[in-house]
Scaffold this motif. Structure first.
Motif, PDB file in Angstrom:
ATOM      1  N   ASP A   1       0.803  -1.223   0.000  1.00  0.00           N
ATOM      2  CA  ASP A   1       0.000   0.000   0.000  1.00  0.00           C
ATOM      3  C   ASP A   1       0.833   1.268   0.000  1.00  0.00           C
ATOM      4  O   ASP A   1       0.272   2.380   0.032  1.00  0.00           O
ATOM      5  CB  ASP A   1      -0.932   0.019   1.224  1.00  0.00           C
ATOM      6  N   GLY A   2       2.142   1.114  -0.009  1.00  0.00           N
ATOM      7  CA  GLY A   2       3.015   2.276  -0.034  1.00  0.00           C
ATOM      8  C   GLY A   2       3.696   2.495   1.303  1.00  0.00           C
ATOM      9  O   GLY A   2       3.124   2.197   2.354  1.00  0.00           O
ATOM     10  N   PRO A   3       4.953   3.006   1.287  1.00  0.00           N
ATOM     11  CA  PRO A   3       5.720   3.155   2.523  1.00  0.00           C
ATOM     12  C   PRO A   3       5.067   4.070   3.547  1.00  0.00           C
ATOM     13  O   PRO A   3       5.225   3.864   4.751  1.00  0.00           O
ATOM     14  CB  PRO A   3       7.065   3.707   2.046  1.00  0.00           C
ATOM     15  N   ARG A   4       4.324   5.077   3.106  1.00  0.00           N
ATOM     16  CA  ARG A   4       3.666   5.968   4.065  1.00  0.00           C
ATOM     17  C   ARG A   4       2.624   5.213   4.886  1.00  0.00           C
ATOM     18  O   ARG A   4       2.474   5.450   6.095  1.00  0.00           O
ATOM     19  CB  ARG A   4       3.003   7.143   3.337  1.00  0.00           C
ATOM     20  N   ALA A   5       1.926   4.302   4.246  1.00  0.00           N
ATOM     21  CA  ALA A   5       0.939   3.492   4.971  1.00  0.00           C
ATOM     22  C   ALA A   5       1.631   2.614   6.005  1.00  0.00           C
ATOM     23  O   ALA A   5       1.148   2.448   7.135  1.00  0.00           O
ATOM     24  CB  ALA A   5       0.137   2.637   3.999  1.00  0.00           C
ATOM     25  N   GLY A   6       2.784   2.061   5.631  1.00  0.00           N
ATOM     26  CA  GLY A   6       3.545   1.250   6.576  1.00  0.00           C
ATOM     27  C   GLY A   6       4.060   2.080   7.737  1.00  0.00           C
ATOM     28  O   GLY A   6       4.027   1.640   8.883  1.00  0.00           O
ATOM     29  N   LEU A   7       4.529   3.294   7.453  1.00  0.00           N
ATOM     30  CA  LEU A   7       5.050   4.167   8.503  1.00  0.00           C
ATOM     31  C   LEU A   7       3.969   4.562   9.500  1.00  0.00           C
ATOM     32  O   LEU A   7       4.234   4.695  10.702  1.00  0.00           O
ATOM     33  CB  LEU A   7       5.678   5.417   7.884  1.00  0.00           C
ATOM     34  N   ARG A   8       2.756   4.732   9.019  1.00  0.00           N
ATOM     35  CA  ARG A   8       1.666   5.071   9.936  1.00  0.00           C
ATOM     36  C   ARG A   8       1.437   3.937  10.945  1.00  0.00           C
ATOM     37  O   ARG A   8       1.157   4.181  12.125  1.00  0.00           O
ATOM     38  CB  ARG A   8       0.378   5.362   9.157  1.00  0.00           C
ATOM     39  N   LEU A   9       1.579   2.701  10.491  1.00  0.00           N
ATOM     40  CA  LEU A   9       1.439   1.570  11.405  1.00  0.00           C
ATOM     41  C   LEU A   9       2.602   1.496  12.393  1.00  0.00           C
ATOM     42  O   LEU A   9       2.410   1.182  13.573  1.00  0.00           O
ATOM     43  CB  LEU A   9       1.350   0.261  10.611  1.00  0.00           C
TER      44      LEU A   9
ATOM     45  N   LEU B   1      11.472   1.908   5.662  1.00  0.00           N
ATOM     46  CA  LEU B   1      10.285   2.458   5.002  1.00  0.00           C
ATOM     47  C   LEU B   1      10.503   3.902   4.565  1.00  0.00           C
ATOM     48  O   LEU B   1      10.013   4.321   3.498  1.00  0.00           O
ATOM     49  CB  LEU B   1       9.078   2.346   5.932  1.00  0.00           C
ATOM     50  N   GLN B   2      11.244   4.669   5.352  1.00  0.00           N
ATOM     51  CA  GLN B   2      11.571   6.039   4.945  1.00  0.00           C
ATOM     52  C   GLN B   2      12.424   6.032   3.676  1.00  0.00           C
ATOM     53  O   GLN B   2      12.241   6.864   2.777  1.00  0.00           O
ATOM     54  CB  GLN B   2      12.312   6.774   6.068  1.00  0.00           C
ATOM     55  N   GLU B   3      13.339   5.081   3.592  1.00  0.00           N
ATOM     56  CA  GLU B   3      14.152   4.976   2.378  1.00  0.00           C
ATOM     57  C   GLU B   3      13.286   4.606   1.179  1.00  0.00           C
ATOM     58  O   GLU B   3      13.465   5.148   0.081  1.00  0.00           O
ATOM     59  CB  GLU B   3      15.262   3.942   2.574  1.00  0.00           C
TER      60      GLU B   3
ATOM     61  N   GLY C   1      11.698   7.545  -0.223  1.00  0.00           N
ATOM     62  CA  GLY C   1      12.573   8.541  -0.835  1.00  0.00           C
ATOM     63  C   GLY C   1      13.127   9.558   0.132  1.00  0.00           C
ATOM     64  O   GLY C   1      13.801  10.505  -0.284  1.00  0.00           O
ATOM     65  N   ASN C   2      12.892   9.384   1.424  1.00  0.00           N
ATOM     66  CA  ASN C   2      13.395  10.319   2.422  1.00  0.00           C
ATOM     67  C   ASN C   2      14.734   9.813   2.944  1.00  0.00           C
ATOM     68  O   ASN C   2      14.824   9.247   4.038  1.00  0.00           O
ATOM     69  CB  ASN C   2      12.380  10.466   3.564  1.00  0.00           C
ATOM     70  N   ASP C   3      15.804  10.029   2.174  1.00  0.00           N
ATOM     71  CA  ASP C   3      17.107   9.493   2.530  1.00  0.00           C
ATOM     72  C   ASP C   3      17.662  10.103   3.816  1.00  0.00           C
ATOM     73  O   ASP C   3      18.285   9.409   4.620  1.00  0.00           O
ATOM     74  CB  ASP C   3      18.090   9.703   1.386  1.00  0.00           C
ATOM     75  N   ALA C   4      17.457  11.388   3.997  1.00  0.00           N
ATOM     76  CA  ALA C   4      17.986  12.048   5.195  1.00  0.00           C
ATOM     77  C   ALA C   4      17.331  11.478   6.460  1.00  0.00           C
ATOM     78  O   ALA C   4      18.006  11.157   7.449  1.00  0.00           O
ATOM     79  CB  ALA C   4      17.758  13.551   5.114  1.00  0.00           C
ATOM     80  N   GLY C   5      16.020  11.362   6.431  1.00  0.00           N
ATOM     81  CA  GLY C   5      15.311  10.799   7.575  1.00  0.00           C
ATOM     82  C   GLY C   5      15.675   9.353   7.802  1.00  0.00           C
ATOM     83  O   GLY C   5      15.832   8.902   8.954  1.00  0.00           O
ATOM     84  N   ALA C   6      15.842   8.607   6.714  1.00  0.00           N
ATOM     85  CA  ALA C   6      16.206   7.199   6.830  1.00  0.00           C
ATOM     86  C   ALA C   6      17.592   7.054   7.446  1.00  0.00           C
ATOM     87  O   ALA C   6      17.812   6.199   8.309  1.00  0.00           O
ATOM     88  CB  ALA C   6      16.157   6.532   5.464  1.00  0.00           C
TER      89      ALA C   6
ATOM     90  N   ASN D   1      23.916   8.846   3.324  1.00  0.00           N
ATOM     91  CA  ASN D   1      24.537  10.166   3.459  1.00  0.00           C
ATOM     92  C   ASN D   1      25.484  10.438   2.303  1.00  0.00           C
ATOM     93  O   ASN D   1      25.545  11.569   1.788  1.00  0.00           O
ATOM     94  CB  ASN D   1      25.286  10.274   4.805  1.00  0.00           C
ATOM     95  N   GLN D   2      26.230   9.406   1.880  1.00  0.00           N
ATOM     96  CA  GLN D   2      27.149   9.580   0.763  1.00  0.00           C
ATOM     97  C   GLN D   2      26.407   9.869  -0.531  1.00  0.00           C
ATOM     98  O   GLN D   2      26.810  10.727  -1.326  1.00  0.00           O
ATOM     99  CB  GLN D   2      28.000   8.308   0.592  1.00  0.00           C
ATOM    100  N   SER D   3      25.278   9.190  -0.728  1.00  0.00           N
ATOM    101  CA  SER D   3      24.504   9.426  -1.951  1.00  0.00           C
ATOM    102  C   SER D   3      23.939  10.827  -1.989  1.00  0.00           C
ATOM    103  O   SER D   3      23.835  11.460  -3.053  1.00  0.00           O
ATOM    104  CB  SER D   3      23.365   8.400  -2.062  1.00  0.00           C
ATOM    105  N   ARG D   4      23.608  11.400  -0.830  1.00  0.00           N
ATOM    106  CA  ARG D   4      23.099  12.758  -0.779  1.00  0.00           C
ATOM    107  C   ARG D   4      24.211  13.756  -1.115  1.00  0.00           C
ATOM    108  O   ARG D   4      23.994  14.736  -1.797  1.00  0.00           O
ATOM    109  CB  ARG D   4      22.555  13.050   0.630  1.00  0.00           C
ATOM    110  N   VAL D   5      25.434  13.445  -0.632  1.00  0.00           N
ATOM    111  CA  VAL D   5      26.581  14.319  -0.919  1.00  0.00           C
ATOM    112  C   VAL D   5      26.855  14.331  -2.415  1.00  0.00           C
ATOM    113  O   VAL D   5      27.066  15.373  -3.041  1.00  0.00           O
ATOM    114  CB  VAL D   5      27.826  13.881  -0.143  1.00  0.00           C
ATOM    115  N   VAL D   6      26.838  13.131  -3.025  1.00  0.00           N
ATOM    116  CA  VAL D   6      27.104  13.016  -4.464  1.00  0.00           C
ATOM    117  C   VAL D   6      26.019  13.733  -5.261  1.00  0.00           C
ATOM    118  O   VAL D   6      26.283  14.412  -6.262  1.00  0.00           O
ATOM    119  CB  VAL D   6      27.179  11.534  -4.873  1.00  0.00           C
TER     120      VAL D   6
END
Length: 395
Positions: A324-332, A350-352, A355-360, A388-393
């Motif tokens: 159902d999507g990662p947001r649905a899983g995060l709510r649980l 689930l955050q990853e 697409g929320n790499d920083a939060g993940a 973190n490395q992927s965000r830097v790149v």
């Protein structure tokens, strides 16, 4: 010469007969050891037709001799000497009886596992201490305390099979997770392999109990992946990144067969449901081919069977996240206890996916601190570093 078969299979069966007849663990073990010494002396000349029955007879006489020298309880001795001859028919019942005593509710899980390995598994105290990474003297004390705790319990009949299954499951989990810390070997075996061996033995004792079959299937389906759990550096490899060509396909096939025969009896339990989920993961040739909708259905079934199990709820959230999507899983996940083990790691995953790499990355770091093993801790920190490395790149 006494071979491994005698030490690992026959000896616990003999011990089980003595325990059922009323001997306490310590006295029964001493009698069995004396019978083995007698076997070493006699068998090179003439091996008996039925080694098990021979050992039972000799061990029981040794036990009675010890009793006779310690006490004058003549009436009890006269009664027990009239026991019917022992033989193969006793062995099936005694397996469950001995396991029931080792897994008594009065014991802590760690003590129950240790006593089971000693009495039913036939392992030495030194082997068990190495498996638990504790000094041999410490393990000897633990086993002695466990024996004393159940010394006065009467076990004319086998106890609750579910209690035995819980201990065998914990034993397997301890050994399987131990592979993350470069294994916890027990000589030529390990805790996970020993749990499988004992569960096979239990399944032969109670062939009509489908939850025993379910647990055996679950162990086989997980153990089949073991060779892929660590990379060349000895670091943990998550399921989604494992080299599936390393999985043991024959063990998977056996696990699926055991599971299908159990499910066909239509007496579903939690171990069968868990095994069905494991089978779906094993059936996928790649992570992308995983049948998440069907896995989610099984988790929902499992939550009906064990509605208050937070670990099941956490895994259910992952399945929801894939369907159902990662947001649905995060709510649980947000609804679960903040102190639940691996909650932060699941939230990070689930955050990853969302697409929320920083939060993940932050959550992976938070999950690393309470991680139960060094390998898992290293893995979580590497996940955070990767993001973190992927965000830097990217920037």
């Amino acid at each position: 010469m006494i071979d491994d078969y005698l030490l690992r299979d026959l000896t616990p069966q003999v011990l089980g007969v003595l325990v059922r007849r009323g001997a306490d663990f310590a006295a029964a073990e001493d009698a069995v050891k004396e019978a083995l010494v007698e076997a070493v002396r006699r068998w090179p000349v003439e091996v008996p037709d039925d080694p098990g029955a021979w050992l039972i007879t000799v061990a029981w006489r040794k036990f009675l001799d010890a009793r006779r020298s310690a006490s004058a309880r003549v009436l009890r001795e006269v009664a027990v000497t009239r026991e019917p001859p022992s033989g193969p028919a006793e062995q099936v019942d005694d397996t469950l009886l001995l396991l029931s005593r080792c897994c008594h509710p009065a014991l802590t899980p760690a003590s129950a596992i240790a006593l089971t390995l000693r009495a039913v598994g036939g392992l030495t105290t030194a082997q068990i201490s190495r498996a638990f990474l504790v000094p041999e003297a410490t393990m000897a004390q633990r086993i002695s305390r466990a024996k004393r705790a159940v010394a006065n319990e009467r076990f004319e009949r086998p106890g609750d099979v579910r209690a035995v299954l819980r201990v065998l499951y914990l034993m397997f989990d301890h050994g399987f997770a131990g592979a993350s810390d470069k294994g916890r070997g027990i000589g030529d075996a390990d805790l996970a392999a020993e749990a499988i061996r004992l569960t096979r033995q239990l399944a032969a004792s109670v062939p009509h109990d489908m939850e025993v079959a379910g647990l055996l299937a679950l162990m086989l389906l997980h153990h089949a992946r073991r060779a892929a759990r660590l990379d060349a550096a000895g670091e943990l490899v998550p399921l989604t990144r494992q080299d599936r060509s390393l999985w043991d396909t024959s063990m998977i096939a056996e696990g699926v067969d055991v599971l299908q025969r159990a499910l066909a009896r239509d007496r579903l339990g939690e171990y069968q449901a868990q095994a069905a989920i494991a089978a779906l993961h094993d059936d996928a040739a790649s992570p992308d081919e995983t049948d998440w909708p069907q896995i989610l259905e099984w988790y929902e079934e499992l939550m009906r069977i064990v509605p208050d199990n937070p670990v099941v709820a956490l895994n259910h959230a992952v399945a929801v996240g894939h369907v159902d999507g990662p947001r649905a899983g995060l709510r649980l996940v947000d609804e679960l206890d903040a102190g639940l083990p691996r909650r932060s790691a699941v939230a990070a995953y689930l955050q990853e996916l969302a697409g929320n790499d920083a939060g993940a990355a932050r959550l992976y770091v938070a999950a690393a601190e309470p991680a139960p093993s060094a390998a898992e801790r290293t893995h979580l920190l590497k996940q955070a570093a990767r993001l973190n490395q992927s965000r830097v790149v990217a920037h």
